[in-house]
Design a protein around this motif. Structure first.
Motif, short mmCIF file in Angstrom:
data_model
loop_
_atom_site.label_atom_id
_atom_site.label_comp_id
_atom_site.label_asym_id
_atom_site.label_seq_id
_atom_site.Cartn_x
_atom_site.Cartn_y
_atom_site.Cartn_z
N THR A 197 -19.92 -14.89 -61.08
CA THR A 197 -18.51 -14.70 -60.49
C THR A 197 -18.85 -13.53 -59.40
O THR A 197 -18.21 -14.00 -58.14
N LEU A 198 -19.41 -12.50 -59.76
CA LEU A 198 -19.59 -11.49 -58.71
C LEU A 198 -20.49 -12.07 -57.55
O LEU A 198 -20.04 -11.76 -56.22
N PHE A 199 -21.48 -12.64 -57.96
CA PHE A 199 -22.52 -13.45 -57.00
C PHE A 199 -21.73 -14.25 -56.10
O PHE A 199 -22.00 -14.42 -54.85
N THR A 200 -20.77 -15.10 -56.69
CA THR A 200 -20.02 -16.05 -55.89
C THR A 200 -19.09 -15.49 -55.00
O THR A 200 -19.06 -15.84 -53.73
N VAL A 201 -18.42 -14.30 -55.18
CA VAL A 201 -17.65 -13.69 -54.30
C VAL A 201 -18.56 -12.81 -53.04
O VAL A 201 -18.22 -13.06 -52.07
N LEU A 202 -19.44 -12.41 -53.62
CA LEU A 202 -20.50 -11.80 -52.36
C LEU A 202 -20.89 -12.88 -51.57
O LEU A 202 -20.91 -12.73 -50.59
N LEU A 203 -21.42 -13.91 -52.14
CA LEU A 203 -21.49 -15.13 -51.29
C LEU A 203 -20.76 -15.51 -50.41
O LEU A 203 -20.78 -15.90 -49.13
N LEU A 204 -19.53 -15.75 -50.92
CA LEU A 204 -18.47 -16.01 -50.04
C LEU A 204 -18.20 -15.17 -48.86
O LEU A 204 -17.74 -15.43 -47.87
N ILE A 220 -20.19 -13.09 -47.63
CA ILE A 220 -21.39 -13.14 -46.65
C ILE A 220 -21.04 -14.29 -45.77
O ILE A 220 -21.02 -14.11 -44.55
N LEU A 221 -20.69 -15.46 -46.30
CA LEU A 221 -20.45 -16.65 -45.38
C LEU A 221 -19.13 -16.57 -44.54
O LEU A 221 -19.42 -17.05 -43.41
N SER A 222 -18.16 -16.04 -45.18
CA SER A 222 -17.20 -15.94 -44.27
C SER A 222 -17.20 -14.81 -43.13
O SER A 222 -16.77 -15.14 -41.94
N TYR A 223 -17.89 -13.83 -43.29
CA TYR A 223 -18.36 -12.79 -42.14
C TYR A 223 -19.04 -13.76 -41.41
O TYR A 223 -18.85 -13.53 -40.01
N ALA A 224 -20.16 -14.47 -41.57
CA ALA A 224 -20.86 -15.18 -40.48
C ALA A 224 -20.16 -16.17 -39.95
O ALA A 224 -20.21 -16.26 -38.58
N LEU A 225 -19.19 -16.75 -40.53
CA LEU A 225 -18.55 -17.92 -40.03
C LEU A 225 -17.46 -17.34 -39.15
O LEU A 225 -17.52 -17.61 -37.77
N GLY A 226 -16.74 -16.07 -39.48
CA GLY A 226 -15.96 -15.44 -38.45
C GLY A 226 -16.75 -14.83 -37.36
O GLY A 226 -16.01 -14.76 -36.32
N HIS A 227 -17.59 -14.43 -37.51
CA HIS A 227 -18.41 -13.32 -36.57
C HIS A 227 -19.13 -14.24 -35.31
O HIS A 227 -18.81 -14.16 -34.18
#
Length: 158
Positions: free
Chosen positions: A8-15, A17-24
């Motif tokens: 779960t922690l890994f999934t949250v961290l991955l989401l 990072i992906l959200s940051y990359a998508l947003g940025h």
């Protein structure tokens, strides 16, 4: 931390990072409302979390309906042993769902016995390997717990 917590922690961290990359990088030049992005992120996170929990039940510490569990009686425990120490000992033999060490109601001191709930195959392994074994200078007694006798009241009005 059990395997599901790590996943779960890994999934949250991955989401994140992906959200940051998508947003940025992708949405940086677009005119998208931040509130809409937040709502979209919450929806995607909820879906991903539901998917991760539905596929990750093998490492779950919760009791699943498909798993046959056995409650073990563990006697002759050292009085200084706490739930975590007993859990660690039994986790060497398999999955542990719960550990309950009983205390005296008046003094609050441990009574030297408790109960460990495990999947049936792991419980059998724990009985075979831990019964009559030494643990903190005490010889453990490990066996399947007897079920509480429930008083049945019969209302025969015939």
């Amino acid at each position: 931390m059990n395997i599901l917590d790590r996943k779960t922690l890994f999934t949250v961290l991955l989401l994140a990072i992906l959200s940051y990359a998508l947003g940025h990088f992708v949405l940086l030049n677009s005119q998208v409302d931040p509130a809409l992005l937040l709502a979209l992120g919450i929806i995607i996170g909820g879906i991903a979390s539901a998917f991760a929990s539905s596929t990750g039940n093998t490492g779950s510490s919760s009791i699943s309906g498909s798993v046959e569990t056995t409650t073990l009686y563990v006697g002759n425990l050292p009085y200084r042993a706490n739930e975590q120490v007993v859990r660690d000992l039994f986790e060497e033999k398999g999955r542990v769902f719960s550990v309950r060490l009983l205390k005296d109601k008046n003094t609050g001191k441990r009574r030297g016995f408790g109960f460990v709930e495990m999947p049936q195959p792991d419980a059998l392994k724990a009985i075979n390997e831990l019964n009559e074994s030494e643990f903190q200078q005490r010889t453990l007694k490990v066996r399947e717990a007897k079920q509480k006798q429930e008083s049945l009241t019969t209302n025969d009005h015939d």
